[in-house]
Every structure is written in structure tokens, then in C-alpha cells.
Write an enzyme that holds these catalytic residues in place. Structure first.
Site, PDB file in Angstrom:
ATOM      1  CB  THR A   1      40.611  -3.009  52.601  1.00  0.00           C
ATOM      2  OG1 THR A   1      41.822  -3.158  51.566  1.00  0.00           O
ATOM      3  CG2 THR A   1      40.055  -1.699  52.399  1.00  0.00           C
TER       4      THR A   1
ATOM      5  CD  GLU B   1      37.710  -1.625  46.362  1.00  0.00           C
ATOM      6  OE1 GLU B   1      37.955  -2.605  46.520  1.00  0.00           O
ATOM      7  OE2 GLU B   1      38.405  -0.672  45.838  1.00  0.00           O
TER       8      GLU B   1
HETATM    9  N1  HSE Z   1      40.042   4.566  51.208  1.00  0.00           N
HETATM   10  C1  HSE Z   1      40.421   3.105  51.366  1.00  0.00           C
HETATM   11  C2  HSE Z   1      41.055   3.046  52.821  1.00  0.00           C
HETATM   12  C3  HSE Z   1      41.368   2.659  50.390  1.00  0.00           C
HETATM   13  O1  HSE Z   1      42.002   3.402  53.148  1.00  0.00           O
HETATM   14  O2  HSE Z   1      40.458   2.058  53.588  1.00  0.00           O
HETATM   15  C4  HSE Z   1      41.727   1.174  50.558  1.00  0.00           C
HETATM   16  O3  HSE Z   1      42.834   0.772  49.547  1.00  0.00           O
END
Ligand code: HSE
Length: 308
Positions: free
Chosen positions: A182, A129
Site C-alpha cells: 500500500t 493500520e
Molecule cells: N485507500 C487506501 C489506498 C486503501 O487506496 O491506498 C488501501 O487498501
């Protein structure tokens, strides 16, 4: 013991409105598939990728990186060939990298007779990840592995709490076919948060957890508000505000960005409402030039699983 296995690694919704980086849940209706074969030749090889363009080199591929983290820790007397059937588009906001990272370590663990617990597997999956999103957030990998709703109590040491899922809870998702990375969607967030907003946010996280434990749908509705992240990220998603207001008008309990977007999710009580919410989402996007995909799913309480 088996020499090959086929698994389903589910999509997930992270953040769940108020729980940035700590809350997530698992979906039923979309996920990646992988076939993993034990080989005499040592090492990890990715031998097939269908569904999208990804690197074959294990060191550069999310699936390969998590697999290597586990493989190097255990140093088993065999190797693995991995075939990836990617159904979740990268950059969709429904846990594409988490599904990739979780699938390989779960499958290898099964083929090796389960030397590791789920929490151990989570540690390896986080390595995968991390190369995708440039951060070790566990709010997608945890629900993909454990199923249902999960709360990331701590990353170091890793501590995951499994939260009960009310039986009538359904999710509706719209995935506008634009890519939001992301890492980029994290980079636009502020470093500091006003105390007043932080107070509202942690009140919502606490009450959402209580509502899930007690199947209190009214309280779920009152808790699904994100005072901190959504105002920034929603600007990256075309028609977000329109979708949200139509969805809430259709009876959803709440609506927010799925993970880092662009997918938008809504939670509803009952399938009938979830389907009405789907049609409201479609209605907004049908009049745009943006392609989209929608999903309606019960919350998947099982997580990653063997299908063959
Ligand atoms: N918590 C993470 C974000 C999840 O919001 O960046 C990414 O899918």
C-alpha cells in the site's frame, strides 16, 4: 464474563472506484480468525501465527500495535494472549492489515465487557493500520468494524457514516498472487489533481451514495468510475484493462482496483451475474503464468464478529 473468544475479522474493499480513502465495504467470504485469551499476567503477547510470516513482537505486528493502543489507554488489570489465523494475504488489496488491526481490539473489548464503542475501537485500529501502510486511512478498518458500506467523513475527529447496502448487491474479486505494498502504491499517486477530474470524481461519490440509499442499480453503474487513482495504479496490475472490459461485458455494474491492488473487484446485481463475472475474470488469468484466487460474496453487513 468470558476468558477467551474466537472472532472472524473480514476482508474489505476500499475506495470503491470513486471514493479514494473515504469509501469501503465489507466482504463475507474471506477473513482472518483470531483467538484471544485473557491472562492474569499483564501485557499483550502474540502466541501463535498461522497462514503467513509476521513478527511475533506486539510492537512490530499490526494486530499487536492496535491491541497495545487500546491496552495502554485502558490499562486493565489483566493481559491478553493472541493467536492469529491469517487467511488474507498481506499486500492483496482486500484489507489484510485492517482485518489484523480490527480483530484484536474487537476481541479484547468483548472480553472486557465492551468498555469502548465501535468508533473508539476504530481509533485504536487505525494505529495498527498506520504501521502497515504508513498512513492513517480508515476506509478498510471502518467497514471491517461496522460492516456494509461506510464513508469516512473525517479522520480527525473520527466520523464514520454507515451507508445502506442494496440487498441484491454482490462482489466478485480476483486476487492475482503478486504483492503490491500500500505504501508504494500510494507513493506513485500525484500530489495535485486537475479540477476537471476532481469535479467528475466528487459527482460520482455523491451519486454512488445516493444510489446505495435508493437501491438504484443503474445509478450505481453510472457512478463506479475512478477518474483519478485508477489510471496510475492500474499500470501495476497485469491484465487490468482486459479483466475490466471482460467483466463489464459479463454484466457487472462496475469494476475497479480493490484498495491499493493488486486485487480487482466488480459489483453486480444478483449472484448469477457475480458468478459469470468470476468466470470472466478467471478466463483472463487462466492464460497467464500468474496464480490467482477469486471470491464471490454478498456484501457483509455485520462486520467483525464472534464465532466462538
Ligand atoms: N485507500 C487506501 C489506498 C486503501 O487506496 O491506498 C488501501 O487498501
Amino acid at each position: 464474563m468470558k476468558n477467551s473468544i474466537k472472532i472472524f475479522s473480514p476482508a474489505t474493499v476500499a475506495n470503491v472506484a470513486c471514493g479514494y480513502d473515504v469509501l469501503g465495504f465489507c466482504i463475507d467470504s474471506i477473513g482472518d480468525e483470531m483467538c484471544v485469551f485473557k491472562t492474569e499476567e499483564k501485557g499483550i503477547r502474540i502466541t501463535k501465527i498461522e497462514g503467513c510470516e509476521l513478527p511475533y513482537s506486539a510492537e512490530e505486528n499490526v494486530t499487536g500495535v492496535s491491541a497495545l493502543a487500546m491496552y495502554n489507554a485502558l490499562n486493565p488489570d489483566c493481559g491478553f494472549n493472541i493467536e492469529i489465523y491469517k487467511k488474507i494475504k498481506p499486500g492483496s488489496g482486500i484489507g489484510s492489515s485492517a482485518a489484523s488491526a480490527v480483530g484484536s481490539v474487537f476481541a479484547m473489548n468483548e472480553l472486557l465487557g465492551q468498555p469502548y464503542s465501535k468508533i473508539d475501537l476504530l481509533g485504536f485500529a487505525l494505529k495498527g493500520e498506520a504501521i502497515a501502510s504508513k498512513s492513517e486511512h480508515a476506509d478498510n478498518v471502518a467497514p471491517a468494524l461496522f460492516g456494509g458500506f461506510t464513508l469516512v467523513k473525517s479522520i480527525s475527529p473520527l466520523q464514520i457514516l454507515e451507508i445502506p447496502t442494496p440487498t441484491d448487491l454482490y462482489v466478485t474479486i480476483i486476487h492475482p498472487q503478486i504483492e503490491i505494498k500500500t505504501s508504494e502504491s500510494r507513493a506513485i499517486l500525484p500530489d495535485n489533481v486537475p479540477l476537471e477530474k476532481a469535479i467528475q470524481q466528487w459527482a460520482n461519490v455523491g451519486s454512488l451514495i445516493h444510489a446505495l440509499h435508493t437501491s438504484d442499480y443503474d445509478l450505481i453503474k453510472e457512478s463506479l468510475t475512478d477518474h483519478i487513482i485508477e489510471p496510475y495504479r492500474s499500470q501495476l496490475i497485469p491484465h487490468f484493462n482486459e479483466v475490466k472490459s471482460e467483466v463489464l461485458r459479463s454484466g457487472a455494474l462496475g469494476c475497479s482496483i480493490s484498495g491499493s491492488g493488486p486485487s480487482i473487484f466488480a459489483l453486480s446485481k444478483g449472484k448469477e451475474t457475480a458468478l459469470m463475472v468470476e468466470s470472466a475474470m478467471r478466463q483472463v488469468y487462466i492464460n497467464t503464468k500468474i496464480d490467482f484466487q477469486t471470491y464471490v460474496s454478498k456484501i457483509n453487513t455485520e462486520g467483525v464478529k464472534i464465532i466462538k
